[in-house]
Motif scaffolding. Sequence first.
Motif, PDB file in Angstrom:
ATOM      1  N   TRP A  72       0.833  -1.202   0.000  1.00 44.73           N
ATOM      2  CA  TRP A  72       0.000   0.000   0.000  1.00 44.73           C
ATOM      3  C   TRP A  72       0.869   1.255   0.000  1.00 44.73           C
ATOM      4  CZ3 TRP A  72      -0.815   3.570   4.118  1.00 44.73           C
ATOM      5  CH2 TRP A  72      -1.823   4.499   3.866  1.00 44.73           C
ATOM      6  N   LEU A  73       1.935   1.259   0.817  1.00 48.13           N
ATOM      7  CA  LEU A  73       2.836   2.409   0.854  1.00 48.13           C
ATOM      8  C   LEU A  73       3.559   2.585  -0.478  1.00 48.13           C
ATOM      9  CD1 LEU A  73       4.350   1.999   4.434  1.00 48.13           C
ATOM     10  CD2 LEU A  73       2.694   3.708   3.681  1.00 48.13           C
ATOM     11  N   ARG A  74       3.933   1.479  -1.092  1.00 51.80           N
ATOM     12  CA  ARG A  74       4.609   1.564  -2.395  1.00 51.80           C
ATOM     13  C   ARG A  74       3.665   2.137  -3.444  1.00 51.80           C
ATOM     14  NH1 ARG A  74       6.182  -2.642  -6.613  1.00 51.80           N
ATOM     15  NH2 ARG A  74       7.879  -1.615  -7.688  1.00 51.80           N
ATOM     16  N   HIS A  75       2.396   1.764  -3.379  1.00 48.79           N
ATOM     17  CA  HIS A  75       1.400   2.313  -4.305  1.00 48.79           C
ATOM     18  C   HIS A  75       1.301   3.832  -4.135  1.00 48.79           C
ATOM     19  CE1 HIS A  75      -2.231   2.768  -6.645  1.00 48.79           C
ATOM     20  NE2 HIS A  75      -2.827   3.322  -5.610  1.00 48.79           N
ATOM     21  N   GLY A  76       1.306   4.303  -2.891  1.00 45.58           N
ATOM     22  CA  GLY A  76       1.276   5.741  -2.640  1.00 45.58           C
ATOM     23  C   GLY A  76       2.508   6.437  -3.184  1.00 45.58           C
ATOM     24  N   ARG A  77       3.668   5.788  -3.072  1.00 45.14           N
ATOM     25  CA  ARG A  77       4.907   6.371  -3.619  1.00 45.14           C
ATOM     26  C   ARG A  77       4.831   6.445  -5.142  1.00 45.14           C
ATOM     27  NH1 ARG A  77      10.066   7.792  -2.717  1.00 45.14           N
ATOM     28  NH2 ARG A  77      11.670   6.924  -4.042  1.00 45.14           N
ATOM     29  N   GLU A  78       4.236   5.443  -5.768  1.00 43.52           N
ATOM     30  CA  GLU A  78       4.069   5.467  -7.223  1.00 43.52           C
ATOM     31  C   GLU A  78       3.146   6.610  -7.644  1.00 43.52           C
ATOM     32  OE1 GLU A  78       5.758   3.663  -9.456  1.00 43.52           O
ATOM     33  OE2 GLU A  78       6.834   2.810  -7.753  1.00 43.52           O
ATOM     34  N   GLN A  79       2.125   6.898  -6.825  1.00 46.77           N
ATOM     35  CA  GLN A  79       1.250   8.039  -7.124  1.00 46.77           C
ATOM     36  C   GLN A  79       2.037   9.348  -7.079  1.00 46.77           C
ATOM     37  OE1 GLN A  79      -1.845   7.540  -4.150  1.00 46.77           O
ATOM     38  NE2 GLN A  79      -3.310   6.996  -5.750  1.00 46.77           N
TER      39      GLN A  79
ATOM     40  N   GLN B  48       6.015  13.296 -12.566  1.00 45.90           N
ATOM     41  CA  GLN B  48       6.155  13.200 -14.021  1.00 45.90           C
ATOM     42  C   GLN B  48       5.161  14.110 -14.730  1.00 45.90           C
ATOM     43  OE1 GLN B  48       5.705   9.047 -14.890  1.00 45.90           O
ATOM     44  NE2 GLN B  48       7.821   8.546 -14.343  1.00 45.90           N
ATOM     45  N   GLU B  49       3.941  14.161 -14.229  1.00 44.27           N
ATOM     46  CA  GLU B  49       2.910  15.028 -14.823  1.00 44.27           C
ATOM     47  C   GLU B  49       3.339  16.494 -14.739  1.00 44.27           C
ATOM     48  OE1 GLU B  49      -1.602  16.340 -13.658  1.00 44.27           O
ATOM     49  OE2 GLU B  49      -1.000  14.281 -13.240  1.00 44.27           O
ATOM     50  N   LEU B  50       3.861  16.896 -13.586  1.00 48.41           N
ATOM     51  CA  LEU B  50       4.321  18.271 -13.399  1.00 48.41           C
ATOM     52  C   LEU B  50       5.482  18.592 -14.339  1.00 48.41           C
ATOM     53  CD1 LEU B  50       3.988  20.859 -11.701  1.00 48.41           C
ATOM     54  CD2 LEU B  50       5.720  19.930 -10.167  1.00 48.41           C
ATOM     55  N   MET B  51       6.417  17.651 -14.491  1.00 47.90           N
ATOM     56  CA  MET B  51       7.558  17.873 -15.385  1.00 47.90           C
ATOM     57  C   MET B  51       7.096  17.981 -16.838  1.00 47.90           C
ATOM     58  SD  MET B  51      10.314  15.388 -13.441  1.00 47.90           S
ATOM     59  CE  MET B  51      11.466  15.334 -14.766  1.00 47.90           C
TER      60      MET B  51
END
Length: 122
Positions: free
Chosen positions: A87-94, A100-103
Amino acid sequence: MAISSTAVYLLISAAIPIFYAEWVSWPSEIIKKSEPYYYELQDALNRSLKYIIAMGLGLSLFSLGMTLIVPLIGYLLWGATGITLMWLRHGREQLKLKLQELMMKEAIAKGVEIGMKKAKET
């Protein structure tokens, strides 16, 4: 006796990384923001990695200690540890996707700006 003392030691030593993880805190407020700043995302990514490492270490030590004392509860805690870390890894991927979207938005804005300059020159 040695196994019990080892288990107690592991249970006690699990508290340090778990308290450290709480001190670092999971960056959930940044995930919820629609337009976070670049530096906020970078900081949130760094904090999330520290949080995952500390929380994973603490939960693993606690699960290992419980496995040595009460195996059934320990095995259940190993499963809970795995689910929590996924679950924490999923949050890190978000967080990574938001970065990436901001860049990409910045790159598009810069491209439009360069295009406007070239259009004015001709």
